[in-house]
Design a protein around this motif. Sequence first.
Motif, short mmCIF file in Angstrom:
data_model
loop_
_atom_site.label_atom_id
_atom_site.label_comp_id
_atom_site.label_asym_id
_atom_site.label_seq_id
_atom_site.Cartn_x
_atom_site.Cartn_y
_atom_site.Cartn_z
N LYS A 7 -49.05 -9.97 -44.16
CA LYS A 7 -49.70 -10.38 -45.41
C LYS A 7 -50.04 -9.16 -46.25
CE LYS A 7 -52.05 -14.44 -43.43
NZ LYS A 7 -53.38 -15.05 -43.17
N GLY A 8 -50.15 -9.37 -47.56
CA GLY A 8 -50.57 -8.30 -48.45
C GLY A 8 -50.97 -8.86 -49.80
N LYS A 9 -51.62 -8.04 -50.59
CA LYS A 9 -51.99 -8.48 -51.93
C LYS A 9 -50.76 -8.72 -52.79
CE LYS A 9 -56.48 -6.15 -51.93
NZ LYS A 9 -57.32 -5.11 -52.57
N LYS A 47 -54.09 -16.83 -52.88
CA LYS A 47 -53.22 -16.73 -51.70
C LYS A 47 -52.58 -15.35 -51.65
CE LYS A 47 -51.98 -21.66 -51.68
NZ LYS A 47 -50.85 -22.61 -51.75
N PRO A 48 -52.50 -14.76 -50.44
CA PRO A 48 -51.82 -13.47 -50.32
C PRO A 48 -50.31 -13.65 -50.26
CG PRO A 48 -52.56 -14.20 -48.18
CD PRO A 48 -53.04 -15.24 -49.17
N ALA A 49 -49.59 -12.57 -50.44
CA ALA A 49 -48.15 -12.60 -50.21
C ALA A 49 -47.91 -12.64 -48.71
CB ALA A 49 -47.50 -11.36 -50.81
N THR A 204 -46.98 -11.99 -28.27
CA THR A 204 -47.91 -11.22 -29.09
C THR A 204 -47.58 -11.38 -30.57
OG1 THR A 204 -46.56 -9.20 -29.10
CG2 THR A 204 -48.12 -9.48 -27.28
N LYS A 205 -48.60 -11.25 -31.39
CA LYS A 205 -48.41 -11.22 -32.83
C LYS A 205 -49.54 -10.41 -33.44
CE LYS A 205 -50.90 -15.50 -34.02
NZ LYS A 205 -50.82 -16.79 -34.74
N SER A 206 -49.37 -10.01 -34.69
CA SER A 206 -50.42 -9.27 -35.39
C SER A 206 -51.05 -10.18 -36.44
CB SER A 206 -49.85 -8.02 -36.06
OG SER A 206 -49.46 -7.07 -35.10
N GLU A 207 -52.37 -10.06 -36.57
CA GLU A 207 -53.10 -10.87 -37.54
C GLU A 207 -54.05 -9.98 -38.33
OE1 GLU A 207 -55.17 -13.94 -35.45
OE2 GLU A 207 -53.41 -15.23 -35.25
N GLY A 208 -54.40 -10.44 -39.54
CA GLY A 208 -55.36 -9.72 -40.36
C GLY A 208 -54.69 -8.76 -41.32
N GLU A 209 -55.50 -8.08 -42.09
CA GLU A 209 -55.01 -7.14 -43.08
C GLU A 209 -55.55 -5.75 -42.77
OE1 GLU A 209 -55.83 -8.48 -47.02
OE2 GLU A 209 -55.07 -10.50 -46.66
N GLU A 210 -54.77 -4.73 -43.15
CA GLU A 210 -55.21 -3.36 -42.93
C GLU A 210 -56.53 -3.10 -43.66
OE1 GLU A 210 -53.85 -1.62 -40.82
OE2 GLU A 210 -51.74 -2.18 -40.68
#
Length: 220
Positions: A7-9, A47-49, A204-210
């Motif tokens: 995800k990202g802005k 909504k994020p990209a 496994t997966k990654s979640e959240g934003e930097e």
Amino acid sequence: MNQVTAKGKTVEEAVRLALEELGATEDQVEIKVLQEPSRGFLGLGAKPALVEVTLMQAETEKMKPAEQEPTQAVVEAAIQFLQDVLPQMGVGQVQVAAETRDGQVWLNISGERLGIAIGRRGQTLDALQYLTNVVANRRADHHVRLILDAENYRQRRKQALEQLADRLAKKVIRTREKIVLEPMSAAERKIIHTHLQHYAGVITKSEGEEPNRRVVLIPK
């Protein structure tokens, strides 16, 4: 791991985060936009990209090693940058040696008070690596990636993360409950993903934003 959802802005930011996690460049992947960003109305419903980035193994294998390796002038510029900056950080005089491992160029720092250069969980070392690559790519005719290390920190951290991954994966299998890890850099998340990609009973997966993106272990 050869596929990441991020995800990202903006779409560009989401793609950048996915590429960092895969350790790949844009010409090595296929990008699928799952969701365009939206500001919503008066800040509501924003909504994020969302993108799905898949590594093309065949394309990676076709890359020539020479295209990936920086020139001697680029490496020397990076070394000079580190020798100029590190003493100003209070590290003192340092030596920087370059070596090639598995087709990648590593810059190894030796000297006193290197804990300052490493920082908490390697955060300062990661920041220095980023700046060193920015400086190096100003001299390069193609994108290069240098890996910065101090006192063999990268290998020690990799071993610690793999041991953590093993321990938590066994717990996920035993309890059948997912586990969310602490925030990690893209490089450290990749270590977890890679180590557990063939682990029976866990995905496994990654979640959240930097900078708060985390690895999640889920029972299969």
